[in-house]
Design a protein around this motif. Sequence first.
Motif, PDB file in Angstrom:
ATOM      1  N   ALA A 118      -1.760   2.610  16.640  1.00  0.00           N
ATOM      2  CA  ALA A 118      -0.896   1.584  16.045  1.00  0.00           C
ATOM      3  C   ALA A 118      -0.862   0.335  16.922  1.00  0.00           C
ATOM      4  O   ALA A 118      -0.947  -0.789  16.421  1.00  0.00           O
ATOM      5  N   ALA A 119      -0.775   0.516  18.229  1.00  0.00           N
ATOM      6  CA  ALA A 119      -0.739  -0.636  19.151  1.00  0.00           C
ATOM      7  C   ALA A 119      -2.049  -1.418  19.107  1.00  0.00           C
ATOM      8  O   ALA A 119      -2.043  -2.655  19.097  1.00  0.00           O
ATOM      9  N   SER A 120      -3.173  -0.709  19.039  1.00  0.00           N
ATOM     10  CA  SER A 120      -4.456  -1.422  18.975  1.00  0.00           C
ATOM     11  C   SER A 120      -4.613  -2.135  17.637  1.00  0.00           C
ATOM     12  O   SER A 120      -5.182  -3.234  17.576  1.00  0.00           O
ATOM     13  N   GLY A 121      -4.101  -1.554  16.573  1.00  0.00           N
ATOM     14  CA  GLY A 121      -4.140  -2.214  15.266  1.00  0.00           C
ATOM     15  C   GLY A 121      -3.317  -3.484  15.256  1.00  0.00           C
ATOM     16  O   GLY A 121      -3.760  -4.527  14.751  1.00  0.00           O
ATOM     17  N   VAL A 122      -2.139  -3.425  15.820  1.00  0.00           N
ATOM     18  CA  VAL A 122      -1.282  -4.615  15.910  1.00  0.00           C
ATOM     19  C   VAL A 122      -1.957  -5.682  16.766  1.00  0.00           C
ATOM     20  O   VAL A 122      -1.977  -6.860  16.405  1.00  0.00           O
ATOM     21  N   ALA A 123      -2.555  -5.273  17.876  1.00  0.00           N
ATOM     22  CA  ALA A 123      -3.246  -6.234  18.753  1.00  0.00           C
ATOM     23  C   ALA A 123      -4.411  -6.892  18.025  1.00  0.00           C
ATOM     24  O   ALA A 123      -4.630  -8.107  18.147  1.00  0.00           O
TER      25      ALA A 123
ATOM     26  N   LEU B 284      -4.718  -7.352  14.747  1.00  0.00           N
ATOM     27  CA  LEU B 284      -4.165  -8.281  13.757  1.00  0.00           C
ATOM     28  C   LEU B 284      -3.662  -9.568  14.415  1.00  0.00           C
ATOM     29  O   LEU B 284      -3.861 -10.659  13.881  1.00  0.00           O
ATOM     30  N   GLU B 285      -3.047  -9.437  15.578  1.00  0.00           N
ATOM     31  CA  GLU B 285      -2.580 -10.620  16.306  1.00  0.00           C
ATOM     32  C   GLU B 285      -3.763 -11.495  16.728  1.00  0.00           C
ATOM     33  O   GLU B 285      -3.703 -12.719  16.634  1.00  0.00           O
ATOM     34  N   TYR B 286      -4.847 -10.863  17.178  1.00  0.00           N
ATOM     35  CA  TYR B 286      -6.052 -11.601  17.557  1.00  0.00           C
ATOM     36  C   TYR B 286      -6.634 -12.333  16.348  1.00  0.00           C
ATOM     37  O   TYR B 286      -7.007 -13.497  16.425  1.00  0.00           O
TER      38      TYR B 286
ATOM     39  N   ASN C 178      -7.676 -17.478  13.789  1.00  0.00           N
ATOM     40  CA  ASN C 178      -7.933 -17.863  12.396  1.00  0.00           C
ATOM     41  C   ASN C 178      -9.056 -17.063  11.727  1.00  0.00           C
ATOM     42  O   ASN C 178      -9.792 -17.586  10.894  1.00  0.00           O
ATOM     43  N   LEU C 179      -9.185 -15.795  12.073  1.00  0.00           N
ATOM     44  CA  LEU C 179     -10.267 -14.992  11.508  1.00  0.00           C
ATOM     45  C   LEU C 179     -10.012 -14.577  10.064  1.00  0.00           C
ATOM     46  O   LEU C 179     -10.954 -14.299   9.324  1.00  0.00           O
ATOM     47  N   PHE C 180      -8.757 -14.549   9.640  1.00  0.00           N
ATOM     48  CA  PHE C 180      -8.491 -14.276   8.223  1.00  0.00           C
ATOM     49  C   PHE C 180      -9.050 -15.413   7.380  1.00  0.00           C
ATOM     50  O   PHE C 180      -9.697 -15.189   6.351  1.00  0.00           O
ATOM     51  N   LYS C 181      -8.833 -16.647   7.795  1.00  0.00           N
ATOM     52  CA  LYS C 181      -9.371 -17.812   7.082  1.00  0.00           C
ATOM     53  C   LYS C 181     -10.890 -17.856   7.185  1.00  0.00           C
ATOM     54  O   LYS C 181     -11.569 -18.314   6.273  1.00  0.00           O
TER      55      LYS C 181
END
Length: 152
Positions: A26-31, A33-35, A40-43
Amino acid sequence: EGLAAMFDRDILFDAGHTHAGHPVVAASGVAALEYFQKHNLFKRAYSIETVISQSLNSLQAELPVIGDVRGIGAFWGIELVRDKHTKSPLVDWYASDTTLVDKISSELLKRGIWTMCRYSIIMIAPPLVATDQQILDALDIIKSVLAELTSE
């Protein structure tokens, strides 16, 4: 005695497993997503979509073996066909002989392109940090391999 030594005995550290909200996962997943958000990798997936769709639509028009291309963002599939008009698959689903698609996959890998090829579908999903030129270069390699191995 340190904290870790307590768990060397019969004390269970019950933190679940990967399918039950493991705190490390869970912590690595949150990290991650924050990265993605910070950089701007979603865009970036949307701009990758434009590059890939334009290139693959051009390849589809050019190569008789490409029956269809579909995708969204940076995740795309290239459908390989024997005949563009009938859309009969290059390799039937669940066929026992997948030699041609295996050759395509192997040749792509030899040339530095890792994809997932399954029956008549080549799936591509470039890293969101890839440059447009790197994506175009990869698609050129895919074009070359398909042209060489399916020209018969």
